[in-house]
Design a protein around this motif. Structure first.
Motif, short mmCIF file in Angstrom:
data_model
loop_
_atom_site.label_atom_id
_atom_site.label_comp_id
_atom_site.label_asym_id
_atom_site.label_seq_id
_atom_site.Cartn_x
_atom_site.Cartn_y
_atom_site.Cartn_z
N ALA A 83 0.84 -1.20 0.00
CA ALA A 83 0.00 0.00 0.00
C ALA A 83 0.87 1.25 0.00
O ALA A 83 1.94 1.27 0.61
N ARG A 84 0.40 2.25 -0.67
CA ARG A 84 1.10 3.54 -0.70
C ARG A 84 0.32 4.62 0.03
O ARG A 84 0.80 5.72 0.19
N ASN A 85 -0.91 4.30 0.47
CA ASN A 85 -1.68 5.30 1.21
C ASN A 85 -1.90 4.82 2.64
O ASN A 85 -1.61 3.68 2.98
N ARG A 86 -2.44 5.69 3.45
CA ARG A 86 -2.65 5.38 4.86
C ARG A 86 -4.11 5.24 5.23
O ARG A 86 -4.44 5.14 6.40
N ASN A 87 -4.98 5.25 4.25
CA ASN A 87 -6.41 5.13 4.52
C ASN A 87 -6.96 3.93 3.76
O ASN A 87 -7.04 3.97 2.53
N PRO A 88 -7.29 2.86 4.48
CA PRO A 88 -7.76 1.66 3.78
C PRO A 88 -9.07 1.91 3.03
O PRO A 88 -9.94 2.62 3.53
N PRO A 89 -9.21 1.32 1.83
CA PRO A 89 -10.45 1.46 1.06
C PRO A 89 -11.63 0.73 1.71
O PRO A 89 -12.74 0.92 1.30
N THR A 90 -11.40 -0.11 2.64
CA THR A 90 -12.36 -0.82 3.50
C THR A 90 -12.63 -2.28 3.15
O THR A 90 -12.82 -3.05 4.06
N THR A 91 -12.70 -2.70 1.91
CA THR A 91 -13.01 -4.11 1.67
C THR A 91 -11.73 -4.95 1.74
O THR A 91 -10.68 -4.54 1.26
N LEU A 92 -11.83 -6.11 2.34
CA LEU A 92 -10.67 -6.95 2.59
C LEU A 92 -9.89 -7.28 1.33
O LEU A 92 -8.66 -7.15 1.29
N ALA A 93 -10.57 -7.71 0.28
CA ALA A 93 -9.89 -8.16 -0.94
C ALA A 93 -9.32 -7.02 -1.77
O ALA A 93 -8.38 -7.23 -2.53
N ASP A 94 -9.84 -5.81 -1.62
CA ASP A 94 -9.42 -4.68 -2.44
C ASP A 94 -8.44 -3.75 -1.75
O ASP A 94 -8.04 -2.73 -2.32
N THR A 95 -8.06 -4.08 -0.52
CA THR A 95 -7.23 -3.18 0.27
C THR A 95 -5.77 -3.62 0.25
O THR A 95 -5.43 -4.66 0.81
N PRO A 96 -4.88 -2.86 -0.39
CA PRO A 96 -3.46 -3.18 -0.29
C PRO A 96 -2.98 -2.88 1.13
O PRO A 96 -3.43 -1.91 1.76
N LEU A 97 -2.10 -3.72 1.66
CA LEU A 97 -1.57 -3.54 3.01
C LEU A 97 -0.11 -3.15 2.91
O LEU A 97 0.52 -3.27 1.86
N ASN A 98 0.44 -2.69 4.04
CA ASN A 98 1.83 -2.27 4.07
C ASN A 98 2.49 -2.81 5.34
O ASN A 98 2.38 -2.23 6.41
N SER A 99 3.15 -3.94 5.21
CA SER A 99 3.89 -4.58 6.28
C SER A 99 3.08 -4.84 7.54
O SER A 99 3.39 -4.35 8.61
N PRO A 100 2.00 -5.65 7.42
CA PRO A 100 1.32 -6.05 8.64
C PRO A 100 2.29 -6.85 9.50
O PRO A 100 2.99 -7.72 8.99
N TRP A 101 2.36 -6.55 10.78
CA TRP A 101 3.41 -7.15 11.59
C TRP A 101 2.87 -7.97 12.75
O TRP A 101 3.41 -9.02 13.08
#
Length: 189
Positions: A83-101
């Motif tokens: 992900a390059r943004n900080r606001n999730p689009p909300t749906t699980l399948a359409d949301t890019p993530l950024n290093s979930p830890w």
């Protein structure tokens, strides 16, 4: 449950160290399937809810779900792209993530430490949404409201005894933070 990060797998053992299950082929990659063929890429935090194990698949930028009864691995959230943004689009399948830890479970909600954007996201189980819970995305150690607070690479989560919040190991800020899960509480150090 052990995230065998550098071997790209999850190991389940008893308290005497006897291995019960090995989940993942050991090869870095991104594929769902049975325990032997599924692939992870540097998995980190896990959270067990009943017979379901949730895994932060950090380098794949995915949240994975392991069904311990069916012995299968599936993708819960993420596109596999960082992900390059900080606001999730909300749906699980359409949301890019950024290093979930890391992740923890409190009262039907899965909280996810997103190290990349320095935030805490949440997913209410049995829904198709993911959302921002705390953190403005600036790397810092700033207390305050959920939306105004700042984190510095949150990397570990642990629920409080009364389940009214969770502790965050904020690794780049060398601090332990407390984040509320109920009401309009404030993030504290």
């Amino acid at each position: 449950v052990i995230s065998d990060t550098s071997h790209n797998r999850i190991v389940i053992s008893d308290l005497q160290g006897e291995v019960q299950q090995v989940i993942g082929s050991g090869a870095a990659g991104r594929s769902d399937g049975n325990f032997e063929t599924a692939r992870f890429h540097h998995p980190q935090g896990t959270c067990l809810v009943g017979d379901t194990l949730y895994v932060a698949d950090t380098e794949n930028h995915l949240l994975r779900i392991i069904d311990l009864q069916q012995e299968t691995v599936a993708t819960l959230a993420g596109t596999g792209e960082q992900a390059r943004n900080r606001n999730p689009p909300t749906t699980l399948a359409d949301t890019p993530l950024n290093s979930p830890w890391a992740r923890c479970h409190v009262n039907g909600v899965l909280y996810i430490a997103m190290a990349g954007p320095h935030q805490i996201w949440s997913h209410t189980l049995a829904t198709d949404t993911i959302e921002l819970h705390a953190g403005n995305g600036r790397e810092d150690v700033i207390n305050g409201s959920l939306s105004d607070s700042s984190f510095a690479q949150p990397s570990g989560l642990a629920i409080t005894a009364d389940q009214s919040g969770f502790y965050v190991a904020d690794s780049e800020g060398s601090s332990i933070r407390l984040v509320p899960t109920v009401g309009d509480g404030k993030v504290t150090t």
